[in-house]
Scaffold this active site. Structure first.
Site, PDB file in Angstrom:
ATOM      1  N   GLU A 105      -2.953  -2.408  -8.063  1.00  0.00           N
ATOM      2  CA  GLU A 105      -4.139  -2.699  -7.255  1.00  0.00           C
ATOM      3  C   GLU A 105      -4.557  -1.394  -6.598  1.00  0.00           C
ATOM      4  O   GLU A 105      -3.795  -0.433  -6.564  1.00  0.00           O
ATOM      5  CB  GLU A 105      -3.839  -3.752  -6.183  1.00  0.00           C
ATOM      6  N   SER A 117       0.838  -1.185   0.000  1.00  0.00           N
ATOM      7  CA  SER A 117       0.000   0.000   0.000  1.00  0.00           C
ATOM      8  C   SER A 117       0.884   1.250   0.000  1.00  0.00           C
ATOM      9  O   SER A 117       1.571   1.523  -0.977  1.00  0.00           O
ATOM     10  CB  SER A 117      -0.956  -0.040   1.188  1.00  0.00           C
ATOM     11  N   HIS A 165      -5.650  -5.280  -1.413  1.00  0.00           N
ATOM     12  CA  HIS A 165      -6.137  -5.170  -0.038  1.00  0.00           C
ATOM     13  C   HIS A 165      -7.176  -6.263   0.214  1.00  0.00           C
ATOM     14  O   HIS A 165      -8.356  -6.008   0.427  1.00  0.00           O
ATOM     15  CB  HIS A 165      -6.718  -3.786   0.206  1.00  0.00           C
TER      16      HIS A 165
END
Length: 338
Positions: free
Chosen positions: A237, A142, A307
């Site tokens: 993503e 992330s 995630h």
């Protein structure tokens, strides 16, 4: 590179210890262990740092350490990993000092406790050469994309994205496949990651694997921390981003000339968004269709990364192969020549 013969089709029969795992309903992978093909990396220990957002519940870190130790990893916690300053895991100076301590201590793997926000602030102050020269294997996800790509842009060094301590090892349960893949990649055992894909374009190519969180990738455009990768395999993503926001970021990458220079674009999971009535059928599938029409680069969907509970740990900056066949994609992480 041709489609790897060693890769077995994905199955859904549970955990198979005979060189294969199941990936639920979305993916499968084949892993062939490295038996005497060279030096396996030291995977005995993990040093935990918090370079981004504050850890909300210290008990999740305790639980993560317990589970990692159960998998054979000795762990150590940086002294400011549980610090709190506003939304951050300590001040900028504290978080930067944590990275410096991480490369001076003895454990070989440095893992982020969590993502969130904050690494972008630190990029100009990081001693990138020292990070690369340390030989540590950095792993996070992330917000950690900023570190992964900064390290690659500044030094060419490989780092990892995937599992993080709190998200993947500190919750109510640990995903068996996420845990297995993390261990295999850290030990240098995973050669081929095979996963199910519903609509992959035909591709058979090799290139540098790079990418991560889409919003973080886009945030690095125009900075010294954006890798200049030609002929790469870009994986992406995101979470809690409406499809139009995803498309807008992809447009920016396309118009900046990034997407057309890649050999393949591999899409992981785009999750936790809410469609509106006025979308009128516009969803992530439409975004993928737009991407295919606009950028003349093969697009592969279904990568177990994002995630989500089941995720692969991937080497950012490593040369890999990618090949597709009907319903399956194969990411060749480690090619041994017998």
């Amino acid at each position: 590179m041709s489609t790897p013969k060693a890769a077995k089709p994905a199955t859904h029969a549970g955990h198979d210890h005979d060189h294969g795992h199941a990936c639920g309903d979305d993916c499968g992978h084949d892993h062939s262990h490295d038996h005497g093909h060279g030096h396996q990396p030291d995977a005995r220990g993990i040093y935990l740092i918090s370079p981004s957002s504050a850890v909300r519940d210290p008990a999740t870190v305790d639980l993560a350490r317990e589970r990692l130790q159960g998998q054979g990893f000795k762990t150590a916690l940086d002294r400011t990993a549980l610090a709190v300053h506003q939304r951050f895991a300590g001040t900028d100076a504290q978080r930067l000092a944590g990275l410096t301590r991480a490369i001076k201590q003895k454990l070989p793997i440095v893992m982020a406790t969590r993502g969130g926000y904050g690494l972008g602030r630190l990029l100009p102050a990081i001693d990138w050469k020292a990070m690369a020269d340390s030989g540590k294997r950095f792993v996070g996800m992330s917000d950690f994309t900023a570190f992964n790509l900064g390290l690659l842009a500044q030094t060419g060094a490989v780092s990892y994205t995937g599992a993080t301590a709190v998200q993947d090892f500190g919750g109510k349960k640990v995903d068996d496949l996420t845990e297995a893949l993390f261990g295999e990649v850290m030990r240098g055992e995973l050669e081929i990651l095979s996963f199910e894909t519903q609509d992959a374009d035909p591709v058979d190519a090799r290139g540098i694997l790079w990418g991560g969180n889409l919003a973080m990738v886009v945030s690095l455009l125009g900075t010294p921390y954006m890798p200049k990768i030609r002929g790469g395999i870009l994986f992406l993503e995101d979470v809690a981003e409406h499809p139009y926001r995803v498309e807008r970021m992809l447009i920016q990458l396309a118009q900046a000339g990034i997407l057309a220079r890649q050999k393949a674009i591999v899409l992981g999971r785009f999750t936790d968004y809410r469609l509106a009535p006025h979308d009128n059928g516009y969803d992530m599938q439409e975004v993928v269709a737009w991407l295919r029409k606009t950028v003349k680069v093969p697009v592969v969907t279904g990568l177990p990364y994002g995630h989500v509970a089941t995720k692969a740990t991937l080497p950012v900056g490593q040369k890999v192969g990618i090949a597709t066949e009907k319903g399956l994609a194969h990411l060749v992480l480690d090619e041994h020549h017998h």
